[in-house]
Design an enzyme around this catalytic site. Structure first.
Site, PDB file in Angstrom:
ATOM      1  N   SER A   5     -17.221 -91.059  77.426  1.00 32.25           N
ATOM      2  CA  SER A   5     -16.581 -90.773  76.150  1.00 32.25           C
ATOM      3  C   SER A   5     -16.181 -89.309  76.056  1.00 32.25           C
ATOM      4  CB  SER A   5     -17.499 -91.147  74.991  1.00 32.25           C
ATOM      5  OG  SER A   5     -18.816 -90.738  75.248  1.00 32.25           O
ATOM      6  N   ASN A  31     -12.342 -89.947  69.787  1.00 25.07           N
ATOM      7  CA  ASN A  31     -13.570 -89.209  69.469  1.00 25.07           C
ATOM      8  C   ASN A  31     -13.295 -87.817  68.904  1.00 25.07           C
ATOM      9  OD1 ASN A  31     -15.382 -91.191  70.037  1.00 25.07           O
ATOM     10  ND2 ASN A  31     -15.878 -90.481  72.088  1.00 25.07           N
TER      11      ASN A  31
HETATM   12  N1  3HC Z   1     -15.590-111.507  71.346  1.00 23.98           N
HETATM   13  C1  3HC Z   1     -14.544-111.397  70.511  1.00 23.98           C
HETATM   14  N2  3HC Z   1     -14.682-111.289  69.167  1.00 23.98           N
HETATM   15  C2  3HC Z   1     -15.931-111.314  68.676  1.00 23.98           C
HETATM   16  C3  3HC Z   1     -17.076-111.443  69.482  1.00 23.98           C
HETATM   17  C4  3HC Z   1     -16.860-111.533  70.883  1.00 23.98           C
HETATM   18  N3  3HC Z   1     -17.859-111.641  71.742  1.00 23.98           N
HETATM   19  N4  3HC Z   1     -18.187-111.453  68.712  1.00 23.98           N
HETATM   20  C5  3HC Z   1     -17.755-111.319  67.446  1.00 23.98           C
HETATM   21  N5  3HC Z   1     -16.402-111.245  67.408  1.00 23.98           N
HETATM   22  C6  3HC Z   1     -15.524-111.059  66.263  1.00 23.98           C
HETATM   23  C7  3HC Z   1     -15.909-111.909  65.064  1.00 23.98           C
HETATM   24  O1  3HC Z   1     -15.420-113.207  65.218  1.00 23.98           O
HETATM   25  C8  3HC Z   1     -15.211-111.166  63.933  1.00 23.98           C
HETATM   26  O2  3HC Z   1     -13.833-111.461  63.972  1.00 23.98           O
HETATM   27  P1  3HC Z   1     -13.001-111.801  62.623  1.00 23.98           P
HETATM   28  O3  3HC Z   1     -12.965-110.511  61.866  1.00 23.98           O
HETATM   29  O4  3HC Z   1     -11.680-112.255  63.133  1.00 23.98           O
HETATM   30  O5  3HC Z   1     -13.812-112.857  61.936  1.00 23.98           O
HETATM   31  C9  3HC Z   1     -15.361-109.706  64.374  1.00 23.98           C
HETATM   32  O6  3HC Z   1     -15.650-109.749  65.772  1.00 23.98           O
HETATM   33  C10 3HC Z   1     -16.472-108.966  63.659  1.00 23.98           C
HETATM   34  O7  3HC Z   1     -17.692-109.659  63.824  1.00 23.98           O
HETATM   35  P2  3HC Z   1     -18.695-109.938  62.606  1.00 23.98           P
HETATM   36  O8  3HC Z   1     -17.954-110.651  61.511  1.00 23.98           O
HETATM   37  O9  3HC Z   1     -19.899-110.592  63.157  1.00 23.98           O
HETATM   38  O10 3HC Z   1     -19.147-108.486  62.174  1.00 23.98           O
HETATM   39  P3  3HC Z   1     -18.654-107.543  61.008  1.00 23.98           P
HETATM   40  O11 3HC Z   1     -17.502-108.075  60.246  1.00 23.98           O
HETATM   41  O12 3HC Z   1     -19.908-107.172  60.276  1.00 23.98           O
HETATM   42  O13 3HC Z   1     -18.103-106.278  61.818  1.00 23.98           O
HETATM   43  C11 3HC Z   1     -18.144-104.436  63.296  1.00 23.98           C
HETATM   44  C12 3HC Z   1     -18.943-105.569  62.666  1.00 23.98           C
HETATM   45  C13 3HC Z   1     -17.052-105.004  64.209  1.00 23.98           C
HETATM   46  C14 3HC Z   1     -19.118-103.608  64.129  1.00 23.98           C
HETATM   47  C15 3HC Z   1     -17.449-103.593  62.165  1.00 23.98           C
HETATM   48  O14 3HC Z   1     -18.420-103.198  61.231  1.00 23.98           O
HETATM   49  C16 3HC Z   1     -16.739-102.377  62.689  1.00 23.98           C
HETATM   50  O15 3HC Z   1     -15.603-102.455  63.135  1.00 23.98           O
HETATM   51  N6  3HC Z   1     -17.432-101.231  62.612  1.00 23.98           N
HETATM   52  C17 3HC Z   1     -16.901 -99.963  63.146  1.00 23.98           C
HETATM   53  C18 3HC Z   1     -17.182 -99.899  64.632  1.00 23.98           C
HETATM   54  C19 3HC Z   1     -16.627 -98.675  65.254  1.00 23.98           C
HETATM   55  O16 3HC Z   1     -15.981 -97.837  64.643  1.00 23.98           O
HETATM   56  N7  3HC Z   1     -16.847 -98.553  66.582  1.00 23.98           N
HETATM   57  C20 3HC Z   1     -16.413 -97.399  67.337  1.00 23.98           C
HETATM   58  C21 3HC Z   1     -17.576 -96.485  67.518  1.00 23.98           C
HETATM   59  S1  3HC Z   1     -17.123 -95.013  68.383  1.00 23.98           S
HETATM   60  C22 3HC Z   1     -17.300 -95.418  70.013  1.00 23.98           C
HETATM   61  O17 3HC Z   1     -17.755 -96.470  70.386  1.00 23.98           O
HETATM   62  C23 3HC Z   1     -16.844 -94.366  70.988  1.00 23.98           C
HETATM   63  C24 3HC Z   1     -18.035 -93.753  71.709  1.00 23.98           C
HETATM   64  O18 3HC Z   1     -17.529 -93.046  72.804  1.00 23.98           O
HETATM   65  C25 3HC Z   1     -18.822 -92.808  70.856  1.00 23.98           C
END
Ligand code: 3HC
Length: 293
Positions: free
Chosen positions: A127, A199
């Site tokens: 990252s 980031n």
């Molecule tokens: N494959 C594909 N899709 C999947 C899946 C899989 N294995 N498992 C779950 N999903 C889908 C679900 O079906 C759902 O899709 P939908 O919106 O079409 O119904 C979607 O993923 C979200 O799943 P959930 O409904 O279970 O969960 P939430 O709605 O509570 O969302 C979250 C959880 C996706 C984590 C959301 O809260 C989010 O986007 N949070 C922000 C995450 C973020 O910003 N991440 C980046 C962090 S920074 C980083 O990683 C960089 C590093 O270098 C620091």
């Protein structure tokens, strides 16, 4: 040069939170994957999360993202090993996802380069660390690039494709093509600046939130609500920091600060103390919030 359509076998070196999520993402897209880490315990936990974690294949099937009868086939496409040579010997495309430590990554790149077929492309999920430095540890720097996934890898739609100083245009194109095959939207980062695109911007939001909490401006709950309800962020900055891992957040902001000297990335004391205390976020059950194991 290997073509996107010729890529069948993937190795993911490092099978922690990100590595196992990346392995799952490739397997869901039909690739054969070998996951490698240093001990069986990490491999077992990784497979467990791929199967029944919050974004694992069972959840994906339940949510209709993959057919129900596909879940088992996806799991069966992922093999694991502690032997690095074994993991990469037949790989067309290798993703490095070990701990964010440049010396470790350079060592892994050199070992992978020795053992992998000459046509294989090697990418890093770093990252914040320089792709050019990892490429320089190999005899194929033109076939090394950055491929930065976001957490949770199977769900997040973005992949940053990073060009190191010696990465060839063909390699960038292949990595971009692979990202599209995974169902992701790639963005191309033309210079491997620390923190890349997302980031550089996203980290500032989390750091600013921690500084506000430290200065008594508002509670963490209110700061999270402000961003969720006012900016429509899916998670507040403290929830997000807990998801990313406070140790990772600290590594990333230190890396950007060390490279740029920009005081906006200087880590707040509270973040450093929480990492020292071991309150690393969701993965340990406690960060800014507490989580049931
Ligand atoms: N494959 C594909 N899709 C999947 C899946 C899989 N294995 N498992 C779950 N999903 C889908 C679900 O079906 C759902 O899709 P939908 O919106 O079409 O119904 C979607 O993923 C979200 O799943 P959930 O409904 O279970 O969960 P939430 O709605 O509570 O969302 C979250 C959880 C996706 C984590 C959301 O809260 C989010 O986007 N949070 C922000 C995450 C973020 O910003 N991440 C980046 C962090 S920074 C980083 O990683 C960089 C590093 O270098 C620091």
């Amino acid at each position: 040069m290997v073509k996107v359509e010729d890529i069948k076998n993937i190795a993911v070196v490092g099978f922690g939170l990100m590595g196992s999520g990346i392995a799952q993402t490739f397997a869901q897209a039909g690739y054969n994957v070998v996951g490698r880490d240093v001990n069986e315990d990490i491999l077992r936990r990784g497979m467990e999360s791929i199967k029944s974690g919050p974004f694992g294949v069972l959840k994906a099937a339940e949510k209709g993202k993959i057919p129900k009868d596909e879940a088992e086939a996806i799991i069966n496409r992922i093999k694991t090993t502690t032997d690095l040579k074994e993991a990469v010997k037949d790989a067309d495309f290798i993703v490095e996802a070990v701990f964010e430590d440049l010396e470790l990554k350079k060592k892994v790149f050199a070992e992978v380069d020795e053992a992998a077929p000459p046509h294989a492309i090697i990418v890093s999920n770093t990252s914040s660390l320089p792709i050019t430095a990892m490429a320089a540890a190999t005899k194929r720097p033109d076939k090394v690039a950055g491929m930065h996934f976001f957490n949770p890898a199977p769900v997040m739609r973005l992949v940053e494709v990073i060009r190191g100083l010696q990465t060839s245009d063909e390699t960038v194109e292949v990595v971009r093509g692979v990202a599209i095959k995974l169902g992701k939207t790639p963005v191309i980062v033309n210079r491997d600046i620390t923190g890349f695109i997302a980031n550089r911007i996203g980290i500032l939001g989390m750091l600013e939130a921690i500084k506000m909490l430290e200065n008594g401006v508002a509670t963490k709950e209110d700061i999270d609500n402000a961003m969720k309800l006012g900016y429509n962020w899916p998670m507040g900055p403290f929830e997000l920091a807990d998801l990313v891992g406070l140790d990772t957040l600290l590594l990333v902001c230190n890396a950007i600060y060390n490279e740029t000297g920009d005081p906006r990335y200087f880590p707040p004391d509270l973040l450093k103390r929480m990492v020292t205390a071991g309150n690393l976020g969701r993965k340990v059950g406690k960060g800014f919030y507490e989580y049931k194991k």
